[in-house]
Design a protein around this motif. Structure first.
Motif, PDB file in Angstrom:
ATOM      1  N   GLY A 165      -5.121   4.964  -0.840  1.00 38.06           N
ATOM      2  CA  GLY A 165      -5.914   4.592   0.320  1.00 38.06           C
ATOM      3  C   GLY A 165      -5.157   4.792   1.622  1.00 38.06           C
ATOM      4  O   GLY A 165      -5.726   5.275   2.615  1.00 38.06           O
ATOM      5  N   VAL A 166      -3.882   4.435   1.623  1.00 40.50           N
ATOM      6  CA  VAL A 166      -3.060   4.633   2.828  1.00 40.50           C
ATOM      7  C   VAL A 166      -2.914   6.116   3.134  1.00 40.50           C
ATOM      8  O   VAL A 166      -3.036   6.556   4.295  1.00 40.50           O
ATOM      9  CB  VAL A 166      -1.681   3.958   2.648  1.00 40.50           C
ATOM     10  CG1 VAL A 166      -0.752   4.338   3.797  1.00 40.50           C
ATOM     11  CG2 VAL A 166      -1.831   2.438   2.572  1.00 40.50           C
ATOM     12  N   LEU A 167      -2.643   6.942   2.105  1.00 38.02           N
ATOM     13  CA  LEU A 167      -2.485   8.385   2.318  1.00 38.02           C
ATOM     14  C   LEU A 167      -3.785   9.012   2.828  1.00 38.02           C
ATOM     15  O   LEU A 167      -3.760   9.845   3.749  1.00 38.02           O
ATOM     16  CB  LEU A 167      -2.051   9.059   1.013  1.00 38.02           C
ATOM     17  CG  LEU A 167      -0.643   8.725   0.504  1.00 38.02           C
ATOM     18  CD1 LEU A 167      -0.393   9.386  -0.849  1.00 38.02           C
ATOM     19  CD2 LEU A 167       0.413   9.168   1.512  1.00 38.02           C
ATOM     20  N   ASN A 168      -4.917   8.633   2.230  1.00 39.30           N
ATOM     21  CA  ASN A 168      -6.202   9.151   2.707  1.00 39.30           C
ATOM     22  C   ASN A 168      -6.454   8.756   4.157  1.00 39.30           C
ATOM     23  O   ASN A 168      -6.911   9.575   4.973  1.00 39.30           O
ATOM     24  CB  ASN A 168      -7.343   8.608   1.838  1.00 39.30           C
ATOM     25  CG  ASN A 168      -7.391   9.238   0.461  1.00 39.30           C
ATOM     26  OD1 ASN A 168      -6.836  10.318   0.247  1.00 39.30           O
ATOM     27  ND2 ASN A 168      -8.026   8.567  -0.477  1.00 39.30           N
ATOM     28  N   THR A 169      -6.168   7.505   4.483  1.00 45.88           N
ATOM     29  CA  THR A 169      -6.397   7.017   5.846  1.00 45.88           C
ATOM     30  C   THR A 169      -5.536   7.763   6.859  1.00 45.88           C
ATOM     31  O   THR A 169      -6.014   8.161   7.936  1.00 45.88           O
ATOM     32  CB  THR A 169      -6.109   5.510   5.918  1.00 45.88           C
ATOM     33  OG1 THR A 169      -6.938   4.825   4.979  1.00 45.88           O
ATOM     34  CG2 THR A 169      -6.367   4.974   7.307  1.00 45.88           C
ATOM     35  N   VAL A 170      -4.261   7.970   6.521  1.00 49.29           N
ATOM     36  CA  VAL A 170      -3.362   8.702   7.429  1.00 49.29           C
ATOM     37  C   VAL A 170      -3.881  10.117   7.655  1.00 49.29           C
ATOM     38  O   VAL A 170      -3.915  10.623   8.793  1.00 49.29           O
ATOM     39  CB  VAL A 170      -1.934   8.716   6.862  1.00 49.29           C
ATOM     40  CG1 VAL A 170      -1.041   9.658   7.672  1.00 49.29           C
ATOM     41  CG2 VAL A 170      -1.348   7.306   6.869  1.00 49.29           C
ATOM     42  N   GLY A 171      -4.304  10.794   6.575  1.00 39.93           N
ATOM     43  CA  GLY A 171      -4.827  12.153   6.719  1.00 39.93           C
ATOM     44  C   GLY A 171      -6.074  12.213   7.581  1.00 39.93           C
ATOM     45  O   GLY A 171      -6.222  13.110   8.431  1.00 39.93           O
ATOM     46  N   LEU A 172      -6.988  11.252   7.404  1.00 38.15           N
ATOM     47  CA  LEU A 172      -8.211  11.231   8.205  1.00 38.15           C
ATOM     48  C   LEU A 172      -7.924  10.883   9.662  1.00 38.15           C
ATOM     49  O   LEU A 172      -8.578  11.408  10.573  1.00 38.15           O
ATOM     50  CB  LEU A 172      -9.204  10.223   7.616  1.00 38.15           C
ATOM     51  CG  LEU A 172      -9.751  10.554   6.219  1.00 38.15           C
ATOM     52  CD1 LEU A 172     -10.675   9.453   5.723  1.00 38.15           C
ATOM     53  CD2 LEU A 172     -10.477  11.893   6.218  1.00 38.15           C
ATOM     54  N   LEU A 173      -6.940  10.005   9.908  1.00 38.96           N
ATOM     55  CA  LEU A 173      -6.564   9.693  11.291  1.00 38.96           C
ATOM     56  C   LEU A 173      -5.980  10.915  11.987  1.00 38.96           C
ATOM     57  O   LEU A 173      -6.225  11.135  13.185  1.00 38.96           O
ATOM     58  CB  LEU A 173      -5.568   8.535  11.309  1.00 38.96           C
ATOM     59  CG  LEU A 173      -6.131   7.147  10.966  1.00 38.96           C
ATOM     60  CD1 LEU A 173      -5.001   6.129  10.884  1.00 38.96           C
ATOM     61  CD2 LEU A 173      -7.168   6.719  12.014  1.00 38.96           C
ATOM     62  N   ILE A 174      -5.198  11.704  11.260  1.00 40.17           N
ATOM     63  CA  ILE A 174      -4.641  12.927  11.852  1.00 40.17           C
ATOM     64  C   ILE A 174      -5.759  13.887  12.244  1.00 40.17           C
ATOM     65  O   ILE A 174      -5.699  14.553  13.294  1.00 40.17           O
ATOM     66  CB  ILE A 174      -3.663  13.587  10.861  1.00 40.17           C
ATOM     67  CG1 ILE A 174      -2.425  12.703  10.679  1.00 40.17           C
ATOM     68  CG2 ILE A 174      -3.256  14.976  11.341  1.00 40.17           C
ATOM     69  CD1 ILE A 174      -1.472  13.206   9.619  1.00 40.17           C
TER      70      ILE A 174
END
Length: 378
Positions: free
Chosen positions: A218-227
């Motif tokens: 979830g953290v990795l997905n969130t970071v990618g979407l924020l980028i």
């Protein structure tokens, strides 16, 4: 003098036919009794998760009934908080609905123009096709709504009975253990306790590891979407992470909703492809590095067996079967490994051990041959 019952040695094809008949009857009842069995299986898994808390409370001299009720309050509070956060995000989407509808109409108009210019399809024909599709959708919406309401009612009734199952499973856990002692009277109690301990360890480690994997993904997905600058990145990131409950394909399925949302909210369609790329990259990391190192070999099922059991349980119980496939198969493997005639099947679905090989030493090989054969070789 005791009368011994003579042993009957059945032919192999008769034994095979008997096994297939028993399996067919078992699969039929698993499918027919799905509404009873599935909540019971989930209740057993939740009871295993809550057992450490319950055991600690009982060691603090809290009565068993009170300890179980405290565990249920914790579980219900967790799911209430989870659904509350999800409902907040969904209510935020409703405010974006007019913008999404307008953007969808613009994309549809561009597609109509593209089809008219490139493929020479008349706009009126496309509109009539779309209108007939909408009319069919409206006609079928009544039956769809009825079936949805029935499914929702069944789901709510199922959810409401799960805490009751958990309460009695934890309250009468010693009683159930005594029941298995009486059923398997020819087996030592220590061996039965070992099997129960292994089942508990496998399920607990799998579920705890799964929660940790969901958080990391979830953290990795969130970071990618924020980028990429996607709105509601946290919601979409952890929504895709929760889809890990469906192994191998869950994250990719979870990427479809944020990709569609991105397509409607961004002018550049490549951003939607970037969303799918982020989720696919995280899927590769999760399958090859995160899950193997966190969950490890606790659920020691080889990939081929995992894919087959996913298809089988999915065919039997749908999405619920996909979620329960791996823990159920892990429990079956522990049982197979504990029963001597079933050990080959436990070996078959387990992880294949890599055999260490070394180059063939001809001298060592010929030294072990009989003298006459050795002379011929020489």
């Amino acid at each position: 003098m005791e009368n011994k019952v003579p042993e009957v040695n059945l032919p192999s094809y008769v034994r095979f036919a008997c096994i297939m008949i028993v399996l067919t009857i078992l699969v039929y009842w698993l499918s027919a009794m799905q509404e009873l069995i599935v909540p019971l299986v989930f209740s057993i898994l939740f009871a295993m998760i809550l057992y450490p808390i319950n055991h600690r409370l009982e060691r603090w001299r809290v009565p068993r009934v009170a300890a179980i009720l405290i565990c249920l309050v914790i579980l219900i509070g967790f799911f209430y908080l989870l659904f509350y956060l999800v409902s907040l995000q969904i209510s935020s989407f409703t405010s974006e609905a007019p913008k999404l509808l307008e953007r969808g109409n613009q994309i549809l108009d561009k597609l109509q123009t593209f089809g008219e210019d490139r493929f020479h399809i008349e706009r009126s024909k496309m509109v009539s096709e779309a209108r007939s599709y909408v009319n069919n959708l409206i006609r079928e919406s009544g039956s769809f709504l009825t079936s949805t309401l029935l499914a929702t009612t069944n789901t709510l009734s199922t959810i409401s009975i799960v805490p009751l199952y958990i309460f009695f499973l934890m309250l009468y856990r010693d009683f159930f253990r005594s029941f298995f002692y009486k059923v398997f009277t020819s087996t030592k109690r220590a061996k039965i306790d070992v099997v129960f301990g292994r089942i508990y360890t496998v399920v607990k480690d799998y579920l705890v590891g799964l929660v940790l994997v969901i958080v990391i993904v979830g953290v990795l997905n969130t970071v990618g979407l924020l980028i990429l600058g996607i709105d509601y990145a946290v919601f979409f990131g952890f929504l895709g992470a929760f889809m890990i409950l469906i192994p191998y394909i869950g994250i990719l399925i979870g990427s479809l909703l944020p990709a569609l949302f991105t397509l409607l909210t961004h002018e550049n369609p490549l951003v939607a492809l970037g969303v799918i790329g982020v989720f696919s990259f995280v899927q590769i990391l999760e399958g090859n590095f995160i899950t193997p190192y966190i969950v490890g070999s606790k659920v020691s099922i080889n990939p081929l067996a995992a894919i087959i059991v996913l298809l089988l349980w999915g065919q039997l119980w749908g999405v619920t079967g996909l979620i329960l496939a791996l823990p159920m198969t892990a429990i079956l493997k522990v049982i197979f490994d504990a029963i001597e005639p079933l050990k080959p099947y436990g070996f078959l679905i387990g992880e294949a051990e890599r055999q260490k090989t070394r180059p063939l030493n001809v001298k060592e090989f010929t030294d072990k041959l009989p003298k006459k054969v050795k002379d011929l070789v020489d």
